[in-house]
Design an enzyme around this catalytic site. Structure first.
Site, PDB file in Angstrom:
ATOM      1  N   ASN A  37      35.889  59.399 -26.247  1.00  0.00           N
ATOM      2  CA  ASN A  37      37.049  59.373 -27.145  1.00  0.00           C
ATOM      3  C   ASN A  37      37.414  57.932 -27.501  1.00  0.00           C
ATOM      4  OD1 ASN A  37      38.960  60.750 -28.660  1.00  0.00           O
ATOM      5  ND2 ASN A  37      40.532  60.558 -27.076  1.00  0.00           N
ATOM      6  N   LEU A  61      31.879  59.537 -15.749  1.00  0.00           N
ATOM      7  CA  LEU A  61      32.379  59.661 -14.372  1.00  0.00           C
ATOM      8  C   LEU A  61      32.206  61.063 -13.789  1.00  0.00           C
ATOM      9  CD1 LEU A  61      35.531  57.506 -14.994  1.00  0.00           C
ATOM     10  CD2 LEU A  61      33.751  56.919 -13.346  1.00  0.00           C
ATOM     11  N   SER A 127      51.630  62.333 -16.034  1.00  0.00           N
ATOM     12  CA  SER A 127      52.317  62.653 -17.282  1.00  0.00           C
ATOM     13  C   SER A 127      53.610  63.392 -16.987  1.00  0.00           C
ATOM     14  CB  SER A 127      51.394  63.554 -18.104  1.00  0.00           C
ATOM     15  OG  SER A 127      52.082  64.141 -19.173  1.00  0.00           O
ATOM     16  N   TYR A 152      45.643  71.408 -19.185  1.00  0.00           N
ATOM     17  CA  TYR A 152      45.750  69.940 -19.128  1.00  0.00           C
ATOM     18  C   TYR A 152      46.877  69.534 -18.159  1.00  0.00           C
ATOM     19  CZ  TYR A 152      47.321  65.249 -20.243  1.00  0.00           C
ATOM     20  OH  TYR A 152      47.738  63.938 -20.123  1.00  0.00           O
ATOM     21  N   LYS A 156      46.919  67.436 -14.265  1.00  0.00           N
ATOM     22  CA  LYS A 156      47.713  66.273 -13.833  1.00  0.00           C
ATOM     23  C   LYS A 156      48.456  66.611 -12.532  1.00  0.00           C
ATOM     24  CE  LYS A 156      46.344  63.508 -16.909  1.00  0.00           C
ATOM     25  NZ  LYS A 156      45.537  62.343 -16.550  1.00  0.00           N
ATOM     26  N   TYR A 180      53.862  59.204 -17.387  1.00  0.00           N
ATOM     27  CA  TYR A 180      54.258  58.683 -18.691  1.00  0.00           C
ATOM     28  C   TYR A 180      55.033  59.749 -19.456  1.00  0.00           C
ATOM     29  CZ  TYR A 180      49.757  56.270 -17.749  1.00  0.00           C
ATOM     30  OH  TYR A 180      48.689  55.619 -17.193  1.00  0.00           O
TER      31      TYR A 180
HETATM   32  P1  NAD Z   1      42.215  58.292 -24.531  1.00  0.00           P
HETATM   33  O1  NAD Z   1      41.442  59.513 -24.819  1.00  0.00           O
HETATM   34  O2  NAD Z   1      42.510  57.370 -25.662  1.00  0.00           O
HETATM   35  O3  NAD Z   1      41.493  57.438 -23.378  1.00  0.00           O
HETATM   36  C1  NAD Z   1      40.724  58.025 -22.367  1.00  0.00           C
HETATM   37  C2  NAD Z   1      39.418  57.263 -22.265  1.00  0.00           C
HETATM   38  O4  NAD Z   1      38.649  57.820 -21.205  1.00  0.00           O
HETATM   39  C3  NAD Z   1      38.571  57.354 -23.539  1.00  0.00           C
HETATM   40  O5  NAD Z   1      38.142  56.066 -23.918  1.00  0.00           O
HETATM   41  C4  NAD Z   1      37.397  58.243 -23.133  1.00  0.00           C
HETATM   42  O6  NAD Z   1      36.214  57.888 -23.826  1.00  0.00           O
HETATM   43  C5  NAD Z   1      37.311  57.978 -21.630  1.00  0.00           C
HETATM   44  N1  NAD Z   1      36.750  59.085 -20.846  1.00  0.00           N
HETATM   45  C6  NAD Z   1      37.084  60.393 -20.895  1.00  0.00           C
HETATM   46  N2  NAD Z   1      36.342  61.095 -20.032  1.00  0.00           N
HETATM   47  C7  NAD Z   1      35.516  60.222 -19.397  1.00  0.00           C
HETATM   48  C8  NAD Z   1      34.506  60.347 -18.421  1.00  0.00           C
HETATM   49  N3  NAD Z   1      34.165  61.531 -17.916  1.00  0.00           N
HETATM   50  N4  NAD Z   1      33.867  59.231 -18.002  1.00  0.00           N
HETATM   51  C9  NAD Z   1      34.185  58.014 -18.513  1.00  0.00           C
HETATM   52  N5  NAD Z   1      35.116  57.846 -19.466  1.00  0.00           N
HETATM   53  C10 NAD Z   1      35.776  58.940 -19.916  1.00  0.00           C
HETATM   54  O7  NAD Z   1      43.576  58.741 -23.816  1.00  0.00           O
HETATM   55  P2  NAD Z   1      44.901  57.919 -23.545  1.00  0.00           P
HETATM   56  O8  NAD Z   1      45.949  58.393 -24.474  1.00  0.00           O
HETATM   57  O9  NAD Z   1      44.595  56.484 -23.463  1.00  0.00           O
HETATM   58  O10 NAD Z   1      45.279  58.486 -22.113  1.00  0.00           O
HETATM   59  C11 NAD Z   1      44.855  57.826 -20.936  1.00  0.00           C
HETATM   60  C12 NAD Z   1      45.333  58.612 -19.733  1.00  0.00           C
HETATM   61  O11 NAD Z   1      46.752  58.749 -19.789  1.00  0.00           O
HETATM   62  C13 NAD Z   1      44.773  60.022 -19.631  1.00  0.00           C
HETATM   63  O12 NAD Z   1      44.520  60.302 -18.274  1.00  0.00           O
HETATM   64  C14 NAD Z   1      45.904  60.880 -20.165  1.00  0.00           C
HETATM   65  O13 NAD Z   1      45.869  62.164 -19.629  1.00  0.00           O
HETATM   66  C15 NAD Z   1      47.107  60.111 -19.672  1.00  0.00           C
HETATM   67  N6  NAD Z   1      48.321  60.357 -20.460  1.00  0.00           N
HETATM   68  C16 NAD Z   1      48.299  60.144 -21.811  1.00  0.00           C
HETATM   69  C17 NAD Z   1      49.449  60.388 -22.554  1.00  0.00           C
HETATM   70  C18 NAD Z   1      49.453  60.195 -24.044  1.00  0.00           C
HETATM   71  O14 NAD Z   1      50.370  60.722 -24.710  1.00  0.00           O
HETATM   72  N7  NAD Z   1      48.509  59.473 -24.637  1.00  0.00           N
HETATM   73  C19 NAD Z   1      50.624  60.821 -21.916  1.00  0.00           C
HETATM   74  C20 NAD Z   1      50.603  61.008 -20.540  1.00  0.00           C
HETATM   75  C21 NAD Z   1      49.435  60.769 -19.805  1.00  0.00           C
HETATM   76  C1  WQD Z   2      57.015  65.334 -29.889  1.00  0.00           C
HETATM   77  C2  WQD Z   2      58.079  66.091 -30.662  1.00  0.00           C
HETATM   78  C3  WQD Z   2      57.445  68.308 -31.362  1.00  0.00           C
HETATM   79  C4  WQD Z   2      54.317  67.047 -34.118  1.00  0.00           C
HETATM   80  C5  WQD Z   2      52.789  65.679 -25.628  1.00  0.00           C
HETATM   81  C6  WQD Z   2      52.065  66.377 -24.502  1.00  0.00           C
HETATM   82  C7  WQD Z   2      52.435  65.772 -23.175  1.00  0.00           C
HETATM   83  C8  WQD Z   2      52.197  64.258 -23.161  1.00  0.00           C
HETATM   84  C9  WQD Z   2      52.850  63.609 -24.343  1.00  0.00           C
HETATM   85  C10 WQD Z   2      49.996  63.778 -22.242  1.00  0.00           C
HETATM   86  C11 WQD Z   2      58.189  67.565 -30.256  1.00  0.00           C
HETATM   87  C12 WQD Z   2      57.674  67.402 -32.557  1.00  0.00           C
HETATM   88  C13 WQD Z   2      55.335  67.047 -33.189  1.00  0.00           C
HETATM   89  C14 WQD Z   2      54.590  67.476 -35.445  1.00  0.00           C
HETATM   90  C15 WQD Z   2      56.885  67.830 -34.827  1.00  0.00           C
HETATM   91  N1  WQD Z   2      50.797  63.934 -23.245  1.00  0.00           N
HETATM   92  N2  WQD Z   2      56.596  67.432 -33.549  1.00  0.00           N
HETATM   93  N3  WQD Z   2      55.877  67.842 -35.753  1.00  0.00           N
HETATM   94  O1  WQD Z   2      54.893  67.643 -27.052  1.00  0.00           O
HETATM   95  O2  WQD Z   2      56.529  65.899 -26.244  1.00  0.00           O
HETATM   96  O3  WQD Z   2      54.183  65.814 -25.476  1.00  0.00           O
HETATM   97  O4  WQD Z   2      52.456  64.268 -25.566  1.00  0.00           O
HETATM   98  O5  WQD Z   2      50.190  63.872 -21.075  1.00  0.00           O
HETATM   99  O6  WQD Z   2      51.671  66.393 -22.203  1.00  0.00           O
HETATM  100  O7  WQD Z   2      52.401  67.744 -24.543  1.00  0.00           O
HETATM  101  O8  WQD Z   2      54.705  65.237 -27.830  1.00  0.00           O
HETATM  102  O9  WQD Z   2      54.201  64.123 -29.940  1.00  0.00           O
HETATM  103  O10 WQD Z   2      53.385  66.494 -29.594  1.00  0.00           O
HETATM  104  O11 WQD Z   2      55.814  66.074 -29.914  1.00  0.00           O
HETATM  105  O12 WQD Z   2      58.019  68.180 -35.149  1.00  0.00           O
HETATM  106  O13 WQD Z   2      53.713  67.510 -36.311  1.00  0.00           O
HETATM  107  O14 WQD Z   2      57.715  66.083 -32.037  1.00  0.00           O
HETATM  108  O15 WQD Z   2      57.967  69.574 -31.613  1.00  0.00           O
HETATM  109  O16 WQD Z   2      59.529  67.886 -30.295  1.00  0.00           O
HETATM  110  P1  WQD Z   2      55.152  66.270 -26.654  1.00  0.00           P
HETATM  111  P2  WQD Z   2      54.437  65.472 -29.364  1.00  0.00           P
END
Ligand code: NAD
Ligand code: WQD
Length: 342
Positions: A37, A61, A127, A152, A156, A180
């Site tokens: 990704n 991994l 998360s 998902y 976590k 986060y």
């Molecule tokens: P992302 O997809 O941009 O980054 C993840 C990276 O991990 C990517 O570069 C992907 O290529 C790599 N990857 C995935 N599977 C792999 C594997 N098997 N081996 C090696 N590399 C691998 O995601 P992100 O938004 O940067 O999120 C990073 C972390 O934070 C994740 O664990 C995600 O669950 C967590 N997180 C993200 C959010 C969010 O909203 N972005 C919120 C809460 C938690």
């Molecule tokens: C935010 C708000 C929607 C899109 C997600 C994951 C959570 C975590 C963070 C990884 C909500 C509204 C959204 C749209 C909208 N990720 N919305 N129109 O749902 O709080 O959390 O990201 O761990 O696990 O579920 O984030 O950005 O999807 O939504 O109105 O097109 O925006 O209803 O209220 P969410 P989101």
């Protein structure tokens, strides 16, 4: 600090920002990513921002032998920040085994390797999704974790449990799970940021893509929630603030300032913003009138979810500094930059 830190998933959205902050603080970084990704361009951008080239290995991994071989070759790794995972909530419901494999197996393999090292410092990307359908906000770390809303989210919860159980029987392992809330925005250089594949599921990339004309119209999911303006409230945190918290957390365990060998912290701003407030912030910083309409509520959404950040503020000594407008501006600058290259 010039210790060597492994950042898994370090070319992804959050990981790349953390690599930048670690390098700015003098850490040596080695990145593992399988590019599922992300792309190698991100590595070039990290080098452009910091002037430092992190080590990089393309490793999947999920391959236990590759993980073991990597740690044999890098016995000087002092800490691990584990981002690598799959993160699309909707996809996880359609393909749960992909998520259970990719988000759990690598975690176990890495922890197994860490057992062989004297100083084991580990930070896990968790998360706010672990809290499930909370009854009230702000959400503290003591809030009961309800049933996960998706596979998902469950990965976590399970991930945290695996680390906690391992810490109980292994005093050499010092670990922190960082929960986060809603990470948004991009680096101020606009060289790294979020790159959603296909139609963004998250609000902010959908907003910026609508602003630039890739999407015709934003659908705001629901306008009759019990919130002041009727739209859902979330805690949107600037990714650079989030990245800095990782450096602080890593230093905390390296310096053995931790009070327990397993700790959990919420990372958010502590302030909730509604969907309409996000739209208004975008309109303010861009000068663009956003095309939006109201549609039905999205299944699984709750009215309000924002963090109580007092634990991170007091114990970690970290506080978010950047405002919603600053985060939206950086997201917008990033959106304009990536589209100018097309
Ligand atoms: P992302 O997809 O941009 O980054 C993840 C990276 O991990 C990517 O570069 C992907 O290529 C790599 N990857 C995935 N599977 C792999 C594997 N098997 N081996 C090696 N590399 C691998 O995601 P992100 O938004 O940067 O999120 C990073 C972390 O934070 C994740 O664990 C995600 O669950 C967590 N997180 C993200 C959010 C969010 O909203 N972005 C919120 C809460 C938690
Ligand atoms: C935010 C708000 C929607 C899109 C997600 C994951 C959570 C975590 C963070 C990884 C909500 C509204 C959204 C749209 C909208 N990720 N919305 N129109 O749902 O709080 O959390 O990201 O761990 O696990 O579920 O984030 O950005 O999807 O939504 O109105 O097109 O925006 O209803 O209220 P969410 P989101």
């Amino acid at each position: 600090m010039n210790k060597k830190i492994l950042v898994t998933g370090g070319l992804g959205y959050i990981g790349s920002h953390v690599v930048v902050e670690l390098q700015n603080e003098g850490f040596q970084v080695i990145v593992i990513d399988n590019l599922s990704n992300s792309s190698m361009d991100v590595l070039d951008k990290i080098i452009e921002i910091t002037g430092i080239t992190p080590l990089f290995e393309k490793i999947d991994l999920r391959d236990k032998n590759m993980v073991s071989d990597f740690f044999k070759r890098h016995s000087d790794i002092y800490g691990v920040i584990h981002f690598a995972a799959s993160k699309a909530v909707g996809e996880s419901s359609n393909n749960p085994l992909k998520y259970y494999e990719n988000n759990i197996s690598p975690l176990v393999y890495i922890l197994q390797q860490l057992e062989k090292i004297k100083d084991q410092n580990f930070i896990f990307s968790s998360s706010c999704t672990v809290y499930g359908q909370v009854d009230k906000s702000p959400i503290t770390e003591d809030t009961l974790l309800k049933k996960a809303e998706s596979p998902y989210g469950n990965t976590k919860k399970i991930g945290e449990q695996i680390i906690e159980d391992t810490c109980k029987i292994n005093n050499n392992l010092n670990a922190i799970s960082l929960r986060y809330f809603n990470p948004i925005g991009a680096h101020s250089s606009a060289k790294i940021g979020e790159l959603p594949i296909g139609i963004p599921q998250n609000l902010v990339p959908f907003v910026t893509q609508t602003g630039i004309g890739i999407r015709e119209e934003l659908s705001i999911f629901g306008k009759d929630y019990p919130t002041p303006d009727g739209t859902c409230i979330r805690d949107y945190i600037h990714v650079v603030d989030l990245a800095k918290a990782h450096v602080i957390a890593m230093k905390r365990i390296i310096l053995k300032d931790n009070s327990d060998n397993y700790e959990v912290f919420n990372l958010g701003t502590g302030k909730g913003s509604s969907v309409l407030e996000v739209v208004n912030a975008f309109e303010e910083i861009s000068g663009i009138k956003l095309n939006y309409m109201f549609s039905e509520r999205r299944a699984g959404d709750i009215a309000a979810a924002f963090a109580d950040t007092q634990k991170a503020n007091k114990i970690l000594g970290w506080k978010s500094e950047l405002s919603l407008n600053e985060a939206m501006l950086s997201a917008w600058e990033w959106e304009k930059k990536i589209n100018s290259n097309i």
